[in-house]
Design a protein around this motif. Sequence first.
Motif, short mmCIF file in Angstrom:
data_model
loop_
_atom_site.label_atom_id
_atom_site.label_comp_id
_atom_site.label_asym_id
_atom_site.label_seq_id
_atom_site.Cartn_x
_atom_site.Cartn_y
_atom_site.Cartn_z
N GLN A 1 12.56 -36.13 -24.50
CA GLN A 1 12.73 -34.39 -24.67
C GLN A 1 12.17 -34.32 -26.24
N THR A 2 12.41 -35.61 -27.08
CA THR A 2 11.19 -34.72 -28.12
C THR A 2 10.05 -35.21 -28.86
N MET A 3 9.59 -36.14 -27.48
CA MET A 3 7.77 -35.96 -27.01
C MET A 3 7.67 -34.79 -25.92
N ILE A 4 8.73 -33.58 -25.51
CA ILE A 4 7.43 -32.65 -24.83
C ILE A 4 8.04 -31.68 -26.09
N ASN A 5 8.61 -31.66 -26.76
CA ASN A 5 9.19 -30.54 -27.41
C ASN A 5 7.45 -30.62 -28.72
N ILE B 1 6.76 -23.41 -27.37
CA ILE B 1 8.08 -23.07 -27.40
C ILE B 1 8.21 -22.36 -28.57
N ASN B 2 7.81 -22.16 -29.65
CA ASN B 2 8.22 -21.38 -30.61
C ASN B 2 7.83 -20.09 -30.51
N ILE B 3 7.13 -19.72 -30.00
CA ILE B 3 6.44 -17.96 -29.27
C ILE B 3 7.41 -17.70 -27.54
N ALA C 1 9.83 -23.06 -22.38
CA ALA C 1 11.46 -23.36 -22.62
C ALA C 1 11.24 -24.83 -21.52
N ALA C 2 11.57 -25.38 -22.24
CA ALA C 2 11.81 -27.35 -21.67
C ALA C 2 12.69 -27.46 -21.96
N PHE C 3 13.26 -28.78 -20.63
CA PHE C 3 14.40 -29.64 -20.70
C PHE C 3 14.24 -30.85 -20.45
N ILE C 4 14.04 -31.73 -20.36
CA ILE C 4 14.08 -33.22 -20.56
C ILE C 4 12.77 -33.02 -19.19
N ASP C 5 12.82 -32.79 -18.26
CA ASP C 5 11.38 -33.10 -17.30
C ASP C 5 11.36 -31.94 -16.66
N ASP C 6 12.10 -30.82 -17.18
CA ASP C 6 11.67 -29.44 -16.48
C ASP C 6 10.61 -28.33 -18.00
N VAL D 1 -0.13 -25.41 -20.52
CA VAL D 1 0.76 -26.85 -20.27
C VAL D 1 0.60 -28.75 -19.43
N ILE D 2 -0.44 -27.91 -18.21
CA ILE D 2 -0.99 -29.05 -17.25
C ILE D 2 -2.10 -29.93 -18.61
N LYS D 3 -3.34 -29.09 -18.95
CA LYS D 3 -3.48 -29.71 -20.06
C LYS D 3 -3.01 -30.46 -21.21
N ARG D 4 -2.51 -30.10 -21.93
CA ARG D 4 -1.10 -31.01 -22.92
C ARG D 4 -0.66 -31.66 -22.19
N LEU D 5 -0.42 -31.72 -20.75
CA LEU D 5 0.42 -33.07 -20.38
C LEU D 5 -0.67 -33.87 -20.06
N GLU D 6 -1.87 -33.61 -19.05
CA GLU D 6 -2.65 -34.94 -19.15
C GLU D 6 -3.45 -35.36 -19.62
N GLU D 7 -3.57 -34.13 -20.78
CA GLU D 7 -4.26 -35.30 -22.56
C GLU D 7 -3.11 -36.62 -23.19
N ASN D 8 -1.83 -36.19 -22.99
CA ASN D 8 -0.77 -37.60 -22.99
C ASN D 8 -0.80 -38.10 -21.62
#
Length: 72
Positions: free
Chosen positions: A15-19, A26-28, A32-37, A55-62
């Motif tokens: 959760q910390t990593m996704i945040n 999320i700030n704007i 909203a993120a909750f664990i894997d959703d 969002v998908i781009k950021r996930l793939e980059e990581n």
Amino acid sequence: MMMFLGLTSSLAMFQTMINGLLRDLINIGNVAAFIDDVIVGIETEGGHDKIVAEVIKRLEENDLYVKLEKYK
């Protein structure tokens, strides 16, 4: 519930990593993120597509991925 052996706080760490990855979105209030959703809430379809792509781009980059067969 399934936990990996030896990782006592893996859900909290994930959760910390996704945040961290999506902090600005999320700030704007667009995401909203909750664990894997990850929920994208925006009024226009074009804006929604842009945020989903980001969002998908950021996930793939990581080295994370979306399991497309779970979604319609």
